[in-house]
Design a protein around this motif. Structure first.
Motif, short mmCIF file in Angstrom:
data_model
loop_
_atom_site.label_atom_id
_atom_site.label_comp_id
_atom_site.label_asym_id
_atom_site.label_seq_id
_atom_site.Cartn_x
_atom_site.Cartn_y
_atom_site.Cartn_z
N GLU A 128 19.44 -63.87 -17.33
CA GLU A 128 18.22 -63.42 -18.00
C GLU A 128 18.15 -63.91 -19.44
OE1 GLU A 128 15.76 -59.30 -19.02
OE2 GLU A 128 17.73 -59.20 -18.07
N THR A 129 19.26 -63.82 -20.16
CA THR A 129 19.23 -64.13 -21.59
C THR A 129 19.41 -65.60 -21.91
OG1 THR A 129 21.59 -63.67 -21.84
CG2 THR A 129 20.07 -61.83 -22.18
N GLU A 130 20.19 -66.32 -21.07
CA GLU A 130 20.52 -67.72 -21.35
C GLU A 130 19.72 -68.71 -20.51
OE1 GLU A 130 22.47 -68.45 -23.89
OE2 GLU A 130 22.82 -66.31 -24.25
N SER A 131 19.24 -68.30 -19.35
CA SER A 131 18.38 -69.09 -18.47
C SER A 131 18.87 -70.52 -18.24
CB SER A 131 16.95 -69.14 -19.04
OG SER A 131 16.42 -67.85 -19.18
N PRO A 132 20.12 -70.71 -17.82
CA PRO A 132 20.56 -72.08 -17.52
C PRO A 132 19.80 -72.64 -16.32
CG PRO A 132 22.12 -70.51 -16.62
CD PRO A 132 21.14 -69.71 -17.44
N ASP A 133 19.70 -73.96 -16.26
CA ASP A 133 19.12 -74.57 -15.07
C ASP A 133 20.08 -74.46 -13.89
OD1 ASP A 133 16.68 -75.54 -16.25
OD2 ASP A 133 17.89 -77.02 -17.30
N VAL A 134 21.36 -74.66 -14.18
CA VAL A 134 22.39 -74.62 -13.14
C VAL A 134 23.58 -73.82 -13.67
CG1 VAL A 134 23.96 -76.00 -11.71
CG2 VAL A 134 21.68 -76.88 -12.27
N LEU A 135 24.11 -72.93 -12.83
CA LEU A 135 25.31 -72.19 -13.16
C LEU A 135 26.34 -72.43 -12.06
CD1 LEU A 135 26.88 -70.13 -14.86
CD2 LEU A 135 25.70 -68.30 -13.62
N LEU A 136 27.47 -72.99 -12.46
CA LEU A 136 28.58 -73.26 -11.55
C LEU A 136 29.58 -72.13 -11.69
CD1 LEU A 136 29.08 -77.02 -12.54
CD2 LEU A 136 27.59 -76.10 -10.75
N ALA B 282 30.59 -71.31 -6.22
CA ALA B 282 29.15 -71.26 -5.94
C ALA B 282 28.39 -72.11 -6.95
CB ALA B 282 28.64 -69.83 -5.97
N ILE B 283 27.20 -72.53 -6.55
CA ILE B 283 26.27 -73.24 -7.42
C ILE B 283 24.95 -72.48 -7.39
CG2 ILE B 283 25.03 -75.39 -7.86
CD1 ILE B 283 27.26 -76.84 -6.29
N LEU B 284 24.48 -72.10 -8.57
CA LEU B 284 23.18 -71.44 -8.71
C LEU B 284 22.22 -72.39 -9.40
CD1 LEU B 284 25.16 -69.08 -8.21
CD2 LEU B 284 23.95 -67.77 -9.96
N ALA B 285 21.00 -72.47 -8.91
CA ALA B 285 19.98 -73.32 -9.53
C ALA B 285 18.72 -72.50 -9.75
CB ALA B 285 19.67 -74.53 -8.66
N ARG B 286 18.15 -72.68 -10.92
CA ARG B 286 16.93 -71.96 -11.28
C ARG B 286 15.82 -72.29 -10.30
NH1 ARG B 286 13.16 -73.74 -14.31
NH2 ARG B 286 14.44 -75.40 -15.22
#
Length: 260
Positions: free
Chosen positions: A23-31, A66-70
């Motif tokens: 919510e606060t940093e809004s990365p495009d991708v989080l590994l 895991a890989i998270l993508a916005r």
């Protein structure tokens, strides 16, 4: 593109913190690494409600990546595991394509004791990583490899070299394999691109106030293809997310880069 890697040391335990980060940093991708959840319990719905799709390789109480993508950045062609890794059931590697970049996240085994079977497994995993990223390079695919690699690249990445004499994470065998991954994969260490001489850390032992005393290691990396390196604008360790209630023992590492 804004890409972050973070060993969360249990996604279930740290999920509120991860959701706060999104919510606060809004990365495009989080590994993510060390998610420690069964596949059926991975919090897909909670992450989707936060605006992120996920692919994951999960195997219960140990490891997990895991890989998270916005939302709006498609995750495609995901693949779990590495040919050549000794313990394939431990869920230590997953990759997917996001925005034309092959995103790879790794949680390398600790190795426990130099000369042990666990240490040999660690070296074999590094060899498997090197072969995989070299293959991606040969295909001409731009790559970002992020994760907890459980090795310090050189003595700048260790708070006290003498304290680790004879231990894992600092041996020539481990460091040579990391350099092979970087060289054969045509990769560059994003943190060192931006901070060539700084000594900062990404991991601190929970015990004896190591974080507040500055007693850490740099064992988390974002390695970027040469084709992407020229676009790197900043790379930093987000120490504030190592603080607070029940934090992970790792801080997130972020790279922001302009795509070619």
């Amino acid at each position: 593109m804004d890409v972050v890697t973070w060993n969360v040391n249990s996604l279930r335990a740290r999920l509120p913190r991860v959701l706060e980060f999104l919510e606060t940093e809004s990365p495009d991708v989080l590994l993510l690494q060390e998610t420690k959840v069964e596949a059926a319990d991975f919090p897909v719905d909670e992450l989707r409600a936060a605006g992120y799709e996920a692919v994951h390789h999960s195997a219960g109480r140990w490891a997990g990546v895991a890989i998270l993508a916005r939302e709006g950045l498609a995750l495609a062609d995901d693949s779990a595991g590495l040919p050549g890794e000794v313990q394939a059931d431990e869920a230590r590697w997953v990759e997917a394509t996001v925005g034309g970049i092959r995103m790879c996240t790794a949680y390398v085994t600790n190795g426990r004791e130099v000369g042990s079977a666990w240490f040999d497994e660690k070296l074999a995993f590094f060899d498997a990583m090197a072969a995989r990223v070299a293959h991606l390079r040969a295909d001409g695919t731009p790559v970002i490899v992020g994760g907890d690699l459980n090795v310090t690249r050189d003595d700048r990445d260790v708070y006290d070299v003498a304290a680790f004499e004879g231990e894992t994470h600092v041996t020539p065998q481990e460091r040579e394999r990391l350099e092979t991954i970087i060289t054969d994969g045509g990769l560059l260490d994003a943190y060192r691109l931006v901070h060539p001489d700084d000594q900062q850390f990404t991991w601190w032992d929970y015990r004896q106030g190591h974080f507040h005393r500055g007693l850490g290691l740099r064992i988390d990396y974002l390695l970027v293809s040469e084709a992407l390196a020229g676009g790197v604008r900043e790379c930093g360790i987000l120490r504030d997310f190592r603080k607070g209630t029940k934090p992970s023992d790792h801080a997130p590492l972020r790279v922001r880069l302009d795509l070619p």
